[in-house]
Write an enzyme that holds these catalytic residues in place. Structure first.
Site, short mmCIF file in Angstrom:
data_model
loop_
_atom_site.label_atom_id
_atom_site.label_comp_id
_atom_site.label_asym_id
_atom_site.label_seq_id
_atom_site.Cartn_x
_atom_site.Cartn_y
_atom_site.Cartn_z
N ASP A 85 2.54 9.56 -15.35
CA ASP A 85 1.72 9.44 -14.14
C ASP A 85 1.91 10.61 -13.18
OD1 ASP A 85 -0.20 7.61 -13.57
OD2 ASP A 85 1.01 6.42 -12.19
N TRP B 268 2.67 9.57 -4.03
CA TRP B 268 2.66 9.76 -5.47
C TRP B 268 3.88 10.48 -6.01
CZ3 TRP B 268 2.69 15.04 -5.65
CH2 TRP B 268 2.01 15.73 -4.63
N SER C 273 0.03 4.87 -4.45
CA SER C 273 -0.95 5.96 -4.31
C SER C 273 -1.99 5.90 -5.42
CB SER C 273 -0.21 7.30 -4.37
OG SER C 273 -1.15 8.33 -4.58
N GLU D 252 3.55 22.14 4.94
CA GLU D 252 4.13 21.59 3.72
C GLU D 252 3.36 22.14 2.53
OE1 GLU D 252 3.85 17.32 3.80
OE2 GLU D 252 5.86 17.13 3.03
N LYS E 23 0.87 -1.13 -1.93
CA LYS E 23 -0.32 -0.34 -2.30
C LYS E 23 0.19 1.02 -2.72
CE LYS E 23 -3.37 2.42 -1.47
NZ LYS E 23 -3.60 3.62 -2.29
N GLU F 167 7.68 7.20 7.10
CA GLU F 167 8.44 8.30 6.48
C GLU F 167 7.42 9.36 6.11
OE1 GLU F 167 11.58 8.64 6.28
OE2 GLU F 167 12.21 6.62 6.84
N CYS G 14 9.34 15.43 -0.20
CA CYS G 14 9.19 15.49 1.24
C CYS G 14 10.32 16.32 1.85
CB CYS G 14 9.22 14.08 1.82
SG CYS G 14 10.65 13.13 1.29
N VAL H 18 -3.19 8.35 -6.72
CA VAL H 18 -2.95 9.49 -7.61
C VAL H 18 -1.99 9.12 -8.74
CG1 VAL H 18 -2.04 11.83 -7.68
CG2 VAL H 18 -3.38 11.07 -5.72
#
Ligand code: NAD
Length: 508
Positions: free
Chosen positions: A109, A168, A194, A401, A192, A266, A300, A196
């Site tokens: 994935d 994701w 992502s 980012e 819920k 976050e 992140c 993606v």
């Protein structure tokens, strides 16, 4: 006992397309509208799964189920029972067959390599075990109020239905950071994932029955962004735990305001990775690799702003480029592969665009800069590990980012300058300092505006240590016992043991 060093030979178990429904109230169901969407294997660019496309009415069904489960028993389940459920979940997640299955699904994935997804999957159970313990140690306090014959204490209780909205890049782990404390406190949850990379979270839901998680306590609704919006604005949701971009986090907070739902966010980061001239250069270069290229830089906490002190700038650059040149981009199932593909085509395009922009703004491309010369598969979303030198704080590469395998080296000469560059960002998620000087360590830790500061290391996280961002990187914490504040309401109880009437017009 799982052999933590074992490197099992794993392959894609699907010859056709895998299919997934929604997991609501302990049952697998189609989306009410019958819609589905597909998930692409980033390593090949081919569709590998078809997933139910949950809409607002499916979200509503899941929130209703979660509420029923909350009111119908879970909120009153004792700490021992909640702890036992989490421990059983940990036991299932610790099984080698489950670890391997989840690692393979996350690989298919997200495009990450097996050494990364197995590492993550081996950690899943540890979060469950830790919060199984926390569930049993949740307690309030007795308060010595200045009134005679008055006994005052607090009791922590659950908030209600929690909405977990996840990104994701590490779908299961970031979901468990919410599910474990939520359940430990007696909340129920609607997740819920992502759009993606939704599959690994749905695959995770398969173990819930086996672990004896009561129906409705955990629900998973895959869907597009609109499903996330429907969940965050649902009046039946009492708390939203969100991980994702800062832009979406602001929308979530607005939606939460409408219902006065509790919210923890976050969000994104642009973390400085600061190397001083007294540091061990090899260790620092290893840390730069970890901070910029592990998981293809899709973190992140990516330390993509690499600040290097003048006197060692060239030496660090040289060793970094040498190591980056040896990074193996390969078949994600191959244990020797170090980097895989980016998770989706838009991210792939976005990273290439940012690389072009960095060049146009005058950053010096030293290695990488596009697709690898020999990508492991022609349709995969692979980007070569890329290093830019001569980056300045005003360039986009130092401000935004990137979420891809791109490191930009900036130069500084003094500690004060390093602090000023490090804090010259809207973000405040993480930072690292490489130095052997204890005084400097303390000064830097004090001065850097970030939720986490690593010293002579990078990318360490644990269930036991709180994690969260400051500034535009978020609100609230995850992990540690500190996270329990985000999933409990404290009730204050006053008991008058005197049984005598007091002056009703006087505050006392
Ligand atoms: P994103 O914000 O696009 O999406 C995150 C989730 O929010 C998805 O499930 C999406 O469907 C949902 N969503 C989208 N619009 C919504 C809306 N209006 N209301 C409610 N939900 C909505 O983020 P992403 O691209 O999936 O993830 C990458 C981002 O996540 C990066 O910015 C990264 O830094 C951040 N991230 C942060 C952490 C952390 O712990 N601070 C960890 C991982 C990723």
């Amino acid at each position: 006992m799982t052999d933590l060093m074992a490197e099992p030979m794993l392959t894609n178990p699907y010859s056709g397309v895998a299919r997934y429904q929604l997991y609501i109230d302990g049952s697998w169901v189609d989306a009410k509208g019958g819609k589905t969407f597909t998930s692409v294997n980033p390593s090949t660019g081919e569709i590998w799964a078809e997933v139910a496309d949950g809409q607002a009415d499916d979200i509503d069904a899941a929130v209703t189920a979660a509420r029923r489960a909350f009111d119908g028993g879970w909120r009153n389940a004792g700490a021992t029972e909640r702890s036992a459920v989490l421990r059983r979940l940990g036991d299932v997640l610790a099984r080698p067959d489950v670890i391997e299955r989840l690692a393979v699904h996350e690989l298919l994935d997200t495009g990450k390599v097996i050494r990364e997804t197995i590492g993550l999957a081996r950690a899943f159970s540890t979060w469950c075990y830790y919060y199984a313990g926390v569930a049993e140690s949740l307690r309030g306090s007795t308060i010595p109020v200045p009134m005679e014959q008055t006994f005052t204490y607090t009791v922590p209780g659950p908030i209600g239905v929690v909405a977990a909205i996840t990104p994701w890049n590490s779908p299961i782990l970031l979901m468990l950071w919410k599910l474990c404390p939520a359940l430990a406190a007696g909340n129920t949850i609607v997740i819920k994932p992502s759009e993606v990379a939704p599959v690994s979270t749905l695959e995770f839901a398969r173990v819930l029955d086996e672990a004896g998680v009561p129906r409705g306590v955990v629900n998973v609704v895959s869907g597009q962004r609109a499903a996330g919006a429907a969940l965050s604005s649902h009046p039946g949701v009492d708390k939203i735990a969100f991980t994702g971009s800062t832009a979406t986090g602001k929308k979530v907070m607005k939606a939460a305001a409408e219902n006065l739902s509790r919210v923890s966010l976050e969000l994104g980061g642009k973390s400085p990775n600061i190397v001083f001239d007294d540091a061990d250069i090899d260790l620092a270069v290893n840390g730069i690799i970890s901070g910029s290229f592990a998981a293809g830089g899709q973190m992140c906490t990516a330390g993509s702003r690499v600040l290097v002190q003048d006197s060692i700038y060239d030496a660090v650059l040289e060793r970094l480029v040498e190591r980056v040149g040896a990074v193996k981009i390969g078949d994600p199932f191959d244990w020797s592969s170090e980097m895989g593909a980016l998770t989706w085509s838009e991210q792939f395009d976005s990273v290439l665009r940012r690389i072009d922009k960095a060049r146009a703004e005058g950053a010096r491309l030293v290695i990488g800069g596009g697709r690898p010369l020999t990508p492991p598969s022609p349709g995969g979303f692979h980007v070569a590990p890329t290093v830019f030198a001569d980056v300045t704080s005003s360039m986009e590469i130092a401000r935004e980012e990137i979420f891809g395998p791109v490191a930009g080296l900036l130069r500084f000469s003094t500690e004060e300058e390093a602090i000023s560059i490090a804090n010259d960002t809207q973000y405040g998620l993480a930072a690292a300092v490489w130095t052997t000087d204890l005084g400097r360590t303390q000064r830097m830790v004090h001065a850097i505006e970030a939720g986490t500061v690593w010293v002579n290391c990078y990318r360490r996280v644990s269930y036991a240590a709180p994690f969260g961002g400051v500034k535009s990187s978020g609100i609230g914490l995850e992990n540690g016992t500190e996270v329990m504040r985000e999933y409990t309401e404290e009730k204050t109880v006053w008991i008058d043991t005197n049984q005598k009437a007091r002056d009703p017009f006087r505050l006392a």
